[in-house]
Motif scaffolding. Structure first.
Motif, PDB file in Angstrom:
ATOM      1  N   THR A 123      18.241  65.708  23.944  1.00 49.74           N
ATOM      2  CA  THR A 123      18.594  66.996  24.514  1.00 49.74           C
ATOM      3  C   THR A 123      19.209  66.783  25.884  1.00 49.74           C
ATOM      4  N   PHE A 124      20.390  67.321  26.096  1.00 49.89           N
ATOM      5  CA  PHE A 124      21.108  67.114  27.349  1.00 49.89           C
ATOM      6  C   PHE A 124      21.128  68.388  28.188  1.00 49.89           C
ATOM      7  N   PRO A 125      21.172  68.252  29.529  1.00 47.47           N
ATOM      8  CA  PRO A 125      21.217  66.989  30.269  1.00 47.47           C
ATOM      9  C   PRO A 125      19.913  66.208  30.121  1.00 47.47           C
ATOM     10  N   TYR A 126      20.038  64.885  30.229  1.00 42.01           N
ATOM     11  CA  TYR A 126      18.924  63.973  29.976  1.00 42.01           C
ATOM     12  C   TYR A 126      18.815  63.024  31.163  1.00 42.01           C
ATOM     13  N   VAL A 127      17.599  62.676  31.532  1.00 38.96           N
ATOM     14  CA  VAL A 127      17.362  61.725  32.620  1.00 38.96           C
ATOM     15  C   VAL A 127      16.695  60.481  32.058  1.00 38.96           C
ATOM     16  N   HIS A 128      17.298  59.327  32.314  1.00 40.35           N
ATOM     17  CA  HIS A 128      16.722  58.065  31.838  1.00 40.35           C
ATOM     18  C   HIS A 128      16.234  57.265  33.042  1.00 40.35           C
ATOM     19  N   ARG A 129      14.962  56.862  32.964  1.00 39.27           N
ATOM     20  CA  ARG A 129      14.365  56.051  34.030  1.00 39.27           C
ATOM     21  C   ARG A 129      13.779  54.790  33.411  1.00 39.27           C
ATOM     22  N   SER A 130      13.891  53.674  34.132  1.00 37.56           N
ATOM     23  CA  SER A 130      13.316  52.416  33.643  1.00 37.56           C
ATOM     24  C   SER A 130      13.223  51.432  34.793  1.00 37.56           C
ATOM     25  N   ARG A 131      12.659  50.278  34.485  1.00 36.88           N
ATOM     26  CA  ARG A 131      12.673  49.172  35.438  1.00 36.88           C
ATOM     27  C   ARG A 131      13.743  48.183  35.006  1.00 36.88           C
ATOM     28  N   ILE A 132      14.661  47.842  35.901  1.00 34.81           N
ATOM     29  CA  ILE A 132      15.727  46.895  35.621  1.00 34.81           C
ATOM     30  C   ILE A 132      15.540  45.656  36.482  1.00 34.81           C
ATOM     31  N   GLU A 133      15.576  44.496  35.834  1.00 33.52           N
ATOM     32  CA  GLU A 133      15.486  43.220  36.548  1.00 33.52           C
ATOM     33  C   GLU A 133      16.566  42.278  36.036  1.00 33.52           C
ATOM     34  N   ARG A 134      16.741  41.169  36.744  1.00 39.28           N
ATOM     35  CA  ARG A 134      17.731  40.183  36.347  1.00 39.28           C
ATOM     36  C   ARG A 134      17.345  39.572  35.004  1.00 39.28           C
ATOM     37  N   GLY A 135      18.362  39.376  34.152  1.00 36.88           N
ATOM     38  CA  GLY A 135      18.110  38.843  32.833  1.00 36.88           C
ATOM     39  C   GLY A 135      18.673  37.453  32.652  1.00 36.88           C
ATOM     40  N   VAL A 136      19.008  37.100  31.417  1.00 35.44           N
ATOM     41  CA  VAL A 136      19.547  35.793  31.058  1.00 35.44           C
ATOM     42  C   VAL A 136      20.771  36.010  30.181  1.00 35.44           C
ATOM     43  N   PRO A 137      21.903  35.350  30.530  1.00 40.65           N
ATOM     44  CA  PRO A 137      22.164  34.536  31.719  1.00 40.65           C
ATOM     45  C   PRO A 137      22.044  35.354  33.011  1.00 40.65           C
TER      46      PRO A 137
END
Length: 296
Positions: free
Chosen positions: A183-197
């Motif tokens: 359902t929009f508008p939609y808010v996305h929240r998360s934890r982002i960290e460095r990945g590989v590569p």
């Protein structure tokens, strides 16, 4: 503090690096460790030709200059065969303090990797004959759209504060698969960290550190045109968030899966569409809009 302007060499502006903590005895050793893909002989040549400077003093460093944590070093990139980016930038706005440019897909903002002259910064410095130009923020080489530059060192800190304090409204557009279950508008929240590569990012468990507001501007049969407003500014945040929702941005070579590099592949369909803020010098509301348009 106003940074002293660095000289141009062969029309190329300097890159800056603040030396991180480490066990090195000299600046040369620190640079070799930080950029292992560059041969030591290349760095030695740059030192010998005065192409590595103490940025705060605009003074060439000796080959045996002592390493110090936090020392800001300026150096000049050199590449033998630089790819040509045929697409041309467009200047959206220019005054004594700011330059706003519409960057095409595939053009880096600043020197990186195999690009030195074929960058938005270098092109604008030459085009406007202003060595004081400094980008106030960055967008990926693969992303098109608006980039804001400071043109005057004396007012640069005031404009930098807009980004640092979150007082600038940024809006992006993206073409991606439909998400009819949301359902929009939609808010996305998360934890982002460095990945590989190392150049990729990833979502993971933990305290939330990223937020994007998402809405739909146009519903087409095979893809939707999304409006994205990043509340936070994590690296690759928009690309990671849409991929996590099951709608990776069209032609994204890194998310959700890393694909083999292909210089002839279609461009990532992500556009830095608008910038809006209250000017810190006179308080007036300013808004700039990209003239580019994504095509499915």
């Amino acid at each position: 503090m106003i940074r002293r302007p660095l000289p141009l060499y062969d029309g190329v502006s300097a890159s800056r690096l603040q030396l991180p903590p480490g066990p090195w005895r000299t600046v040369l050793e620190a640079l070799c460790a930080r950029f292992p893909q560059i041969p030591r002989s290349t760095w030695e040549s740059r030192f010998a030709r005065g192409r590595v400077l103490a940025a705060d003093e605009v003074t060439p460093l000796a080959m045996d200059a002592a390493y110090r944590v936090g020392l800001e070093v300026a150096y000049y990139r050199e590449v033998e065969e630089e790819p040509i980016v045929a697409a041309v930038e467009r200047i959206v706005h220019i005054d004594a303090h700011l330059v706003v440019a519409d960057k095409p897909h595939g053009l880096p903002v600043v020197p990186a990797g195999g690009f030195v002259r074929q960058t938005l910064l270098h092109r604008l410095i030459e085009r406007l004959d202003n060595p004081h130009l400094v980008p106030l923020h960055r967008i990926d080489r693969a992303t098109a759209g608006l980039v804001l530059f400071s043109a005057e060192p004396g007012t640069r800190a005031a404009y930098h504060a807009l980004f640092r304090e979150g007082r600038i409204d940024k809006s992006y557009e993206a073409l991606a698969p439909p998400l009819p279950h949301l359902t929009f508008p939609y808010v996305h929240r998360s934890r982002i960290e460095r990945g590989v590569p190392f150049f990729r990012m990833r979502e993971c468990a933990g305290a939330l550190n990223s937020e994007t507001r998402i809405d739909v501007r146009e519903r087409m049969p095979d893809c939707w045109r999304y409006r994205l407003e990043p509340v936070t500014g994590r690296k690759h945040q928009l690309r990671v968030h849409l991929a996590a929702l099951g709608a990776p941005i069209l032609h994204d070579p890194w998310y959700p899966e890393l694909r083999e590099a292909d210089d002839h592949a279609p461009m990532l369909q992500l556009l830095a569409a608008s910038l809006a803020f209250e000017d810190p010098l006179d308080g007036r509301r300013r808004r700039f809009d990209s003239q580019l348009r994504l095509q499915p």
